[in-house]
Every structure is written in C-alpha cells, then in structure tokens.
Scaffold this motif. Sequence first.
Motif, PDB file in Angstrom:
ATOM      1  N   ASP A  79       0.774  -1.056   0.096  1.00  0.00           N
ATOM      2  CA  ASP A  79      -0.098   0.127  -0.130  1.00  0.00           C
ATOM      3  C   ASP A  79       0.796   1.176   0.014  1.00  0.00           C
ATOM      4  O   ASP A  79       0.387   2.240   0.315  1.00  0.00           O
ATOM      5  CB  ASP A  79      -1.120   0.015   1.412  1.00  0.00           C
ATOM      6  N   SER A  81       2.136   4.585  -1.697  1.00  0.00           N
ATOM      7  CA  SER A  81       1.614   5.385  -2.725  1.00  0.00           C
ATOM      8  C   SER A  81       2.532   6.516  -2.814  1.00  0.00           C
ATOM      9  O   SER A  81       3.071   7.089  -1.568  1.00  0.00           O
ATOM     10  CB  SER A  81       0.345   5.450  -2.528  1.00  0.00           C
ATOM     11  N   LYS A  82       2.145   7.355  -3.866  1.00  0.00           N
ATOM     12  CA  LYS A  82       2.925   8.742  -4.043  1.00  0.00           C
ATOM     13  C   LYS A  82       1.720   9.560  -3.153  1.00  0.00           C
ATOM     14  O   LYS A  82       0.577   9.644  -3.889  1.00  0.00           O
ATOM     15  CB  LYS A  82       3.004   9.191  -5.323  1.00  0.00           C
ATOM     16  N   ASN A  96       6.976   8.963  -1.517  1.00  0.00           N
ATOM     17  CA  ASN A  96       6.315   7.792  -1.389  1.00  0.00           C
ATOM     18  C   ASN A  96       6.379   7.297  -0.071  1.00  0.00           C
ATOM     19  O   ASN A  96       7.379   7.334   0.655  1.00  0.00           O
ATOM     20  CB  ASN A  96       7.532   6.770  -2.053  1.00  0.00           C
ATOM     21  N   GLN A 128      -5.881   3.976   2.651  1.00  0.00           N
ATOM     22  CA  GLN A 128      -5.544   3.229   1.422  1.00  0.00           C
ATOM     23  C   GLN A 128      -6.161   3.807   0.367  1.00  0.00           C
ATOM     24  O   GLN A 128      -6.569   2.989  -0.860  1.00  0.00           O
ATOM     25  CB  GLN A 128      -6.091   1.884   1.593  1.00  0.00           C
ATOM     26  N   LYS A 129      -6.674   5.109   0.193  1.00  0.00           N
ATOM     27  CA  LYS A 129      -7.471   5.743  -0.992  1.00  0.00           C
ATOM     28  C   LYS A 129      -8.764   5.223  -1.464  1.00  0.00           C
ATOM     29  O   LYS A 129      -9.320   5.453  -2.384  1.00  0.00           O
ATOM     30  CB  LYS A 129      -6.542   5.851  -2.303  1.00  0.00           C
TER      31      LYS A 129
END
Length: 162
Positions: A79, A81-82, A96, A128-129
Amino acid sequence: MESAASIRSLYRHFLAGITKKSLNAFYYACSYAKADYSRFMNTTADMALNLIPEKLQSQPVFLCIDDTMVSKFGKKFEDVSKLFDHAAHNGSNYLNGHCFVSVMLCVPVWNKGRIHYLSVPLGYRMWQKKESKLELAASMIRHVMPVFHEKKMSSSSATAGM
C-alpha cells in the motif's frame, strides 16, 4: 505509540520483546487482518474518561484528528503510494510512503494546581485511498462515540440519584 515512526520501529522497541512473531507477521496483520479495532478504541476512551477528576467533570474533552505521512524509500511495501505533502522539505511536494489517520482524546487533569490536557491516542488507521481521510476519521469517531454516550448516561443517573 505516538513516537513510533513506523511499524518496524514499534516492533523493534516493543513488540519483539513481548512476542516471538516476526516483523512480517505484523505487516501482514496491518494489511489483511479483519480485526475489530473499535473495541480497543472504546476501552482506551473509557479508561481516559475515567482519569478525569470529579471537579473537572464539567470541563470539555476534545477529540483530535490528524494525518501523518511516513516516507518509505523502497518500492516493495504494501500500500505504498505517492502522497502530496504540503510540509515536505525535500525539494518536492510529493513523497512515497504511507499515510496514517489518527484520533486522539484529550482529557482535563490537574498538574501543579492547574488544568492541563492529557492526550491519549485512541486509534490509527492506514489510509488506502478507498475512502477519503475524512471518511476514515469519521468512521473511527462513530465507533468511539458510544463510550461518550454511556459515560454521559452513567454520570447523569449518578447525579440524578443525589
């Protein structure tokens, strides 16, 4: 737990001393476990509310919400992410890493004859979007609110009996 910069740090300084499980087991549990963390939050909130001295029962308590970014320098993290970081001082506004949303309860206590607020972390969730950070925070708040309702009901019934 507030000072733990990562799961690895938490493992190294605390978890490794109380369990024989590997660091990877904790990474896996954070990503895939279907545990009901609200029980931990509710128990912690109840304990923190019980710390309030009787003479400070009329003082407000605060629920604080925050998001914290933890940069990761590898690409093989679950998990990762940018993320946009408005406070980054690395020449870029992106990093990141992981973003954690936390809820903290601040309760009034006496310290040297004055009211001070003790900050008690209730819960952390990795964002986690799948939902917004606000939705994630609202979910944590919804889980802990019954403790406040129960505390209010028990204190009002105790007051009514006097």
